[in-house]
Design a protein around this motif. Structure first.
Motif: not given
Length: 324
Positions: A198-202, A192-196, A235-238
């Motif tokens: 990333v909806p797909a990861i969440s 992934f290269a996207a702002g965090i 960050p850990k809380d991402t």
């Protein structure tokens, strides 16, 4: 045929900037379109929300268009097919120099910067069940999803993986589609290269266990030495899957406009965005970095005169030589 998501300006917001209705809008277009990227990625979420925010406040209807991402957005804004877009500094520099794979030899010199957005981390994700916990663990011949063809990720991440000695089979697709393919076992890794976040990861980590993989110090050094990226910590809380910060690399994103867009419109868009960060963060958490202090992160593009006027009025230095 283009796929557009038109966002009507039908609601009222408490975060309105100074009234603009009384100003001269005679040279403003009736509506605007913003080039974003694929669904499931940060560009589309951020861009759709921003277009809606602008529409609510500036009495101009706007919409977000699904595109191939930063490289294609540079071309679309250059030609005027869309007047606004989102891009990263690497593709922006390559496009201005005539090195875009989408239009080889075309120097895209009619694209101007508007405001800083956020950093795009380059991160690797695999299913926890795969046993892949590091870049070294990626098996030879692994199927890796690099995002839409021509995107920032697809432009730089395969070369980064080659630099790190990874042997892979390249796959392309939207972030949401690649997330589904990863979950279904059709690919082994998504780069992934996207702002965090990333909806797909969440979405993935709610449905199954995932490993969000860090670079080692040596790997980060190799990559930062060769590519226009810098060190970054997710960050850990991402993400709920992280037990500590994830050490990766990143590249800055900026909003862009065709340089011929009226100065007054770009000024009002920049003013609205830069003066309402709380509202921007409510659109996407990555917008925590959408602040004027990051004006100096533009290393590739000339500034639109309308945007430069707002920054200068508010004490941020932009040399005349950097303004289109």
């Amino acid at each position: 045929m283009r796929l557009r998501t038109l966002i009507a300006a039908t609601t009222t917001t408490l975060f309105a900037a100074a009234p603009v209705a009384a100003q001269d809008h005679s040279d403003w277009p009736e509506n605007f379109t913003l080039g974003t990227a694929s669904q499931g990625g940060t560009y589309f979420a951020y861009g759709s929300g921003w277009a809606n925010f602008v529409s609510e406040n500036l009495d101009i209807s706007g919409g977000a268009e699904i595109t191939g991402g930063p490289m294609q957005n540079m071309a679309l804004v250059q030609t005027g097919d869309v007047k606004f877009g989102l891009t990263t500094m690497g593709p922006a520099r390559a496009s201005r120099q005539g090195n875009s794979p989408l239009a080889p030899g075309m120097k895209m010199e009619n694209v101007c910067a508007m405001f800083p957005m956020y950093q795009t981390p380059f991160s690797v994700t695999a299913l926890a069940a795969s046993g892949i916990e590091s870049i070294d663990d990626i098996p030879d011949g692994a199927k890796i999803g690099f995002g839409p063809a021509g995107s920032t990720s697809d432009t730089y991440f395969p070369k980064m993986m080659e630099t790190l000695g990874v042997d892979f089979e390249r796959q392309n697709g939207s972030w949401s589609d690649l997330g589904t393919q990863l979950q279904d076992g059709l690919i082994d890794v998504v780069a992934f290269a996207a702002g965090i976040p990333v909806p797909a990861i969440s979405q993935l980590e709610v449905q199954t266990g995932v490993n969000i993989i860090s670079f080692t110090d040596e790997e980060r050094q190799k990559v930062t030495n060769k590519f226009p990226v810098s060190e970054f910590t997710i960050p850990k809380d991402t993400y709920q899957s992280l037990e500590s910060g994830s050490e990766v690399v990143s590249m800055w994103n900026f909003s862009i406009a065709n340089c011929d867009v009226p100065d007054s419109l770009v000024y009002e868009m920049t003013k609205l965005t830069m003066e309402n960060n709380d509202r921007m963060v409510s659109i996407h958490k990555a917008a925590q970095s959408t602040i004027p202090e990051n004006v100096d992160k533009n290393t590739a593009l000339p500034w639109h005169p309308g945007a430069a006027r707002w920054f200068r009025e508010n004490g941020y230095e932009i040399p005349d030589s950097r303004i289109q």
